[in-house]
Design an enzyme around this catalytic site. Sequence first.
Site, short mmCIF file in Angstrom:
data_model
loop_
_atom_site.label_atom_id
_atom_site.label_comp_id
_atom_site.label_asym_id
_atom_site.label_seq_id
_atom_site.Cartn_x
_atom_site.Cartn_y
_atom_site.Cartn_z
N ARG A 1 -3.01 -3.21 -2.11
CA ARG A 1 -3.17 -3.48 -0.69
C ARG A 1 -3.47 -4.94 -0.42
NH1 ARG A 1 -4.20 -0.60 2.60
NH2 ARG A 1 -5.55 -2.11 3.62
N ASP B 1 -18.81 -1.76 -2.97
CA ASP B 1 -18.14 -1.69 -4.28
C ASP B 1 -19.09 -1.32 -5.40
OD1 ASP B 1 -15.77 -4.40 -3.67
OD2 ASP B 1 -15.89 -2.34 -2.96
N ARG C 1 -7.24 -2.00 -12.99
CA ARG C 1 -6.96 -2.91 -11.88
C ARG C 1 -8.08 -3.93 -11.72
NH1 ARG C 1 -5.47 -0.20 -6.45
NH2 ARG C 1 -5.43 -2.41 -6.04
N CYS D 1 -5.16 4.25 1.21
CA CYS D 1 -5.44 4.40 -0.22
C CYS D 1 -6.54 5.46 -0.33
CB CYS D 1 -5.86 3.07 -0.81
SG CYS D 1 -7.52 2.63 -0.42
N LYS E 1 -12.20 -10.47 -9.55
CA LYS E 1 -10.91 -10.01 -9.00
C LYS E 1 -10.83 -10.35 -7.52
CE LYS E 1 -10.39 -5.56 -7.67
NZ LYS E 1 -9.89 -5.36 -6.30
N ASN E 2 -11.89 -10.06 -6.78
CA ASN E 2 -11.83 -10.19 -5.31
C ASN E 2 -11.96 -11.62 -4.83
OD1 ASN E 2 -11.36 -7.50 -5.25
ND2 ASN E 2 -13.38 -6.91 -4.49
N ARG F 1 -7.63 2.07 5.94
CA ARG F 1 -7.59 0.63 5.68
C ARG F 1 -6.48 -0.08 6.48
NH1 ARG F 1 -8.74 -0.49 -0.51
NH2 ARG F 1 -9.43 -2.48 0.33
N PRO F 2 -6.53 0.05 7.78
CA PRO F 2 -5.54 -0.64 8.62
C PRO F 2 -5.69 -2.16 8.54
CG PRO F 2 -7.31 0.25 9.96
CD PRO F 2 -7.55 0.74 8.56
N VAL F 3 -4.74 -2.88 9.09
CA VAL F 3 -4.82 -4.36 9.11
C VAL F 3 -4.76 -4.89 10.54
CG1 VAL F 3 -3.92 -4.72 6.77
CG2 VAL F 3 -2.31 -4.51 8.68
N LEU G 1 -7.01 -5.80 12.58
CA LEU G 1 -7.87 -6.97 12.89
C LEU G 1 -7.19 -8.27 12.43
CD1 LEU G 1 -11.31 -5.43 11.82
CD2 LEU G 1 -10.38 -5.61 14.14
N ILE H 1 -18.95 1.49 5.17
CA ILE H 1 -17.79 0.59 5.20
C ILE H 1 -16.47 1.38 5.18
CG2 ILE H 1 -16.62 -1.36 4.08
CD1 ILE H 1 -19.39 -2.13 5.07
C1 EPZ Z 1 -12.22 -6.11 0.43
O1 EPZ Z 1 -11.31 -5.15 0.96
C2 EPZ Z 1 -12.30 -5.82 -1.07
N1 EPZ Z 1 -10.98 -6.00 -1.69
C3 EPZ Z 1 -12.80 -4.40 -1.30
O2 EPZ Z 1 -12.93 -4.20 -2.70
C4 EPZ Z 1 -14.17 -4.25 -0.64
O3 EPZ Z 1 -14.62 -2.93 -0.80
C5 EPZ Z 1 -14.06 -4.60 0.85
O4 EPZ Z 1 -13.52 -5.93 1.00
C6 EPZ Z 1 -15.41 -4.54 1.55
O5 EPZ Z 1 -16.31 -5.41 0.93
C7 EPZ Z 1 -10.58 -7.26 -2.00
O6 EPZ Z 1 -11.28 -8.24 -1.76
C8 EPZ Z 1 -9.23 -7.39 -2.65
P1 EPZ Z 1 -12.41 -5.05 4.82
P2 EPZ Z 1 -10.77 -5.32 2.49
O7 EPZ Z 1 -11.26 -5.66 5.54
O8 EPZ Z 1 -10.61 -6.76 2.80
C9 EPZ Z 1 -11.76 -1.73 8.19
C10 EPZ Z 1 -12.65 -3.11 -4.75
O9 EPZ Z 1 -13.07 -2.02 -5.17
N2 EPZ Z 1 -10.69 -2.62 8.69
O10 EPZ Z 1 -13.71 -5.79 4.78
O11 EPZ Z 1 -9.61 -4.42 2.63
C11 EPZ Z 1 -11.43 -1.15 6.83
O12 EPZ Z 1 -10.63 0.02 6.97
C12 EPZ Z 1 -12.12 -3.20 -3.33
O13 EPZ Z 1 -12.66 -4.18 -5.39
C13 EPZ Z 1 -10.02 -2.27 9.86
O14 EPZ Z 1 -10.31 -1.24 10.47
O15 EPZ Z 1 -12.01 -4.73 3.31
C14 EPZ Z 1 -12.78 -0.85 6.26
O16 EPZ Z 1 -13.23 0.39 6.76
C15 EPZ Z 1 -12.14 -1.86 -2.63
N3 EPZ Z 1 -9.03 -3.09 10.31
C16 EPZ Z 1 -13.66 -1.99 6.82
O17 EPZ Z 1 -12.94 -2.51 7.95
C17 EPZ Z 1 -8.68 -4.24 9.65
O18 EPZ Z 1 -7.77 -4.96 10.12
C18 EPZ Z 1 -13.90 -3.14 5.84
O19 EPZ Z 1 -12.63 -3.57 5.40
C19 EPZ Z 1 -9.37 -4.57 8.46
C20 EPZ Z 1 -10.37 -3.75 8.00
#
Ligand code: EPZ
Length: 417
Positions: A92, A304, A396, A116, A22-23, A121-123, A125, A326
Amino acid sequence: MDKLIIEGGLPLRGRVRVSGSKNAALPILFASILLDSPVTYTNVPNLRDIHTTLKLLNILGLEAGFESGAAEVKPAGQLNPEAPYDLVKTMRASVLCLGPLLARLGEARVALPGGCAIGARPVNLHLTALEKMGARFDLDSGYIEGKTSGLHGAKIVFDQVTVGGTENLLMAAALAKGETILENAAREPEVVDLANFLIACGAKITGHGTPVIRIEGVESLSGCRYPIMSDRIEAGTYLVAAAMTGGELTLENCPCEAMDAVFSKLREMGVVIDEAPDGLVVRRGGELKCMDVTTIPYPGFPTDMQAQIMALMCVSSGAGTIRETIFENRFMHVQELMRMGADIKVSSQSAFVRGVTRLTGAPVMASDLRASASLVVAGLTAHGVTEVQRIYHLDRGYEAMEVKLQALGARIKRAKE
Ligand code: EPZ
């Protein structure tokens, strides 16, 4: 809403095929926005999130379809820059259309995904990095409005490792003018799969899988035929299920090269994992024992898999501490596992698990994708009947989980809630 009814206590035996990831599939499908010509993907898992993504690609102006394990996406005239809230709120990962839309169209209007179950999970970055490439953003009634007169290369150092942020920037940089360097980039295998896909379409990328990725922008990218990598988290979930039920499984299509941290931790606990020519063979071996686990970015132990290994520790001997570094709220499964008799104490980002002899079946509630999986594997070993409610979370990210488990001897069925 559906639920799963599980009668626990039966060992799983047989062969199970690991589905596409999926990811990996989600960012790679969004990368279709960058292409000038049709693309075909194979080994695509049949999941809710995949169908949500294809629906969104159609809304954005592409022609996207799914047919028994393959997806086709064709450019179809003018792109539409808006990803609507009613879709984004269900997934998301929709934010991954931001980079491609800016690169291709020079504008994007993407609903803010909102938080969620597992965290805010802000964006931020993603946005800060894209601004360095010449994008400007406004926040207007819950939508991120992005514009650019043309993205240009930049040197970007991520404040923290972000999988989605790295993926959005990879896609944006592929068509930007000049070279982009991503430092402190995510090294997850799914990020590498996305980079390999982009290279297959003509992108110039090096360093993927390391903390420094270099992308030389090109004029255009064309479609190809690409097989999605297998799902290392689904595979890990079945490894845990085999260990918990005391059975023996052979996993086909298992991405073993992406699972060192999971194999190492499970072997420390006493799980026997053998890589054989026709697949990966896993069985419990002797008594399992609890170990300490800390989730960190790849190549460390994946967040995960945290809920699933917690379920395994609940029925192993001794005690262990699980640290979740994380996400800030990824222990939603704890209360539900405790309803089944687990002995877990949470303080801040750590969960102290003391193994018990047996779990007892109970009605439990799924809260997020991986929490649901941990409740299912707990139900497979619990004494009596477990009902896992709200399993749309599970749908999902796990392809036909109850069907695969039934074929392995589990007494599990889907019912209407
Ligand atoms: C991806 O989510 C995966 N989803 C997640 O899998 C996975 O848990 C995660 O990476 C970590 O490995 C998909 O690939 C679709 P991050 P993502 O950006 O990209 C913070 C599942 O169960 N952060 O690496 O959203 C964030 O809040 C899902 O399959 C910011 O603060 O994860 C988190 O605490 C769940 N600002 C940490 O960084 C940002 O702009 C890691 O998030 C981006 C992230």
